[in-house]
Scaffold this active site. Structure first.
Site, short mmCIF file in Angstrom:
data_model
loop_
_atom_site.label_atom_id
_atom_site.label_comp_id
_atom_site.label_asym_id
_atom_site.label_seq_id
_atom_site.Cartn_x
_atom_site.Cartn_y
_atom_site.Cartn_z
N GLU A 135 51.57 59.73 56.32
CA GLU A 135 51.48 61.11 55.82
C GLU A 135 50.11 61.74 56.08
O GLU A 135 49.93 62.93 55.92
CB GLU A 135 51.82 61.18 54.34
CG GLU A 135 50.77 60.59 53.41
CD GLU A 135 51.22 60.67 51.95
OE1 GLU A 135 52.42 60.85 51.70
OE2 GLU A 135 50.35 60.54 51.07
N HIS A 203 50.25 50.66 62.10
CA HIS A 203 50.10 52.11 61.95
C HIS A 203 49.55 52.65 63.26
O HIS A 203 48.47 52.23 63.70
CB HIS A 203 49.11 52.41 60.82
CG HIS A 203 49.62 52.03 59.46
ND1 HIS A 203 49.68 52.91 58.42
CD2 HIS A 203 50.12 50.86 59.00
CE1 HIS A 203 50.19 52.30 57.36
NE2 HIS A 203 50.46 51.05 57.69
#
Ligand code: ZN
Length: 244
Positions: A135, A203
């Protein structure tokens, strides 16, 4: 339809060639610090109260227009055949696919069954595919989730565990929050605290930008009920290391 918060910031902003400019250029208002350190600020996904006043179709149209603006600002030629469908594709992908888990209507309906076999040991569903989105950077988080529970009298279909993981993954996420959200939903469905969740994920905001570390992955865990017992925890971790 009037939706609070959607347009009010834009009217106050200066414009350049029809494009609204940010109100100021200050970067260091704390947001960069939170984002780059991947700090989650709450357990619930932060949502506005008016999050679902717009239909999916209205959202896709707004996002399509705004994404076209972004591409224009970057200087891309939207009349090019390869690019002119991109704003629509991105809008559809956001609303219907990678962020569809924001909408409670898309939450999987999961039925439980009586534990007829009186199976009393832990059940482990491991290597569940996990595709989520950071996010802070809107870049992919890709990895595996491992979920275990001990039945308190009820069981669920194995593929339903994958669906729970997938629902919460389809949001802008922080890995710690995702882990706890999955654990809490499993506890709610199975009416037990005896649930454990481990996520091991890469990630892309770490591997493809910033520090550009391609080798590292992030592991998060949530242990509830009997899984707080070191022996149970060890048993769970042992099952995860088995190559079957
Ligand atoms: Zn990130």
């Amino acid at each position: 339809m009037k939706v609070n918060g959607f347009f009010k910031t834009e009217t106050a902003r200066p414009k350049l060639n029809g494009t609204h400019l940010p109100l100021n250029n200050s970067k260091n208002n704390g947001h960069d610090l939170i984002g780059d350190n991947h700090v989650a600020t709450s357990l619930e996904t932060p949502m506005r109260e008016d999050a679902f006043l717009l239909s999916d179709e209205q959202k896709m149209l707004l996002i399509e227009n705004k994404f076209r603006d972004i591409m224009n600002v970057l200087g891309l030629d939207l009349t090019d055949d390869s690019l002119n469908g991109t704003p629509h594709r991105v809008a559809k992908m956001f609303v219907k696919e990678i962020f569809s888990g924001l909408n409670p209507e898309n939450k999987p309906k999961i039925s439980v069954f009586d534990n007829k076999f009186k199976y009393g040991e832990m059940l482990v569903e491991k290597n569940i595919n996990l595709n989520s989105t950071c996010e802070h950077h809107f870049l992919p988080i890709v990895g595996k989730a491992h979920v275990a529970y001990v039945s308190s009298g009820q069981v669920i279909g194995l593929s339903k565990i994958n669906r729970v993981v997938d629902y919460f993954a389809r949001r802008p996420q922080v890995q710690e929050r995702l882990t706890v959200q999955i654990a809490n939903e499993m506890k709610r469905i199975l009416k037990t605290e005896d649930v454990a969740v481990i996520i091991d994920a890469k990630h892309l905001c770490v591997s493809s930008r910033g520090i550009q570390d391609e080798g590292s992955s992030t592991i998060t865990a949530e242990y509830g009920g009997v899984f707080k017992d070191p022996l149970r925890k060890e048993e769970f971790l042992k099952y995860l290391s088995l190559s079957i």
